[in-house]
Design a protein around this motif. Structure first.
Motif: not given
Length: 85
Positions: A3-7, A18-21
């Motif tokens: 799963q891709k994490r999102s911050w 929402a950011s991928p970093c």
């Protein structure tokens, strides 16, 4: 399957996105102060339990400043002195 994490970070206008970093800086929504994620003041406040609900994150200092936050005097002393001017 991975799963891709999102911050969730704040942009220069103070809006959440929402950011991928992950953010590189943390801030406190009520006091409008930002600092390093390993800031001793922030970590002490988190340990006491009263800080986490007001915590926000920024990708960089420019975004934090544009959103109306000031640098932490403890973990970012040079940036604080420049801000204080």
């Amino acid at each position: 399957m991975s799963q891709k994490r999102s911050w969730t970070l704040l942009d220069a206008q103070g809006r959440a996105f929402a950011s991928p970093c992950p953010g590189t800086l943390g801030g406190h929504r009520r006091s409008r102060i930002y600092g390093r994620l390993d800031c001793p003041c922030a970590l002490a406040a988190i340990a006491r339990g009263g800080y986490v609900r007001q915590r926000v994150f920024f990708l960089d200092a420019a975004s934090a400043i544009a959103a109306g936050y000031r640098p932490c005097a403890r973990c970012l002393p040079a940036a604080y002195r420049a801000w204080r001017g």
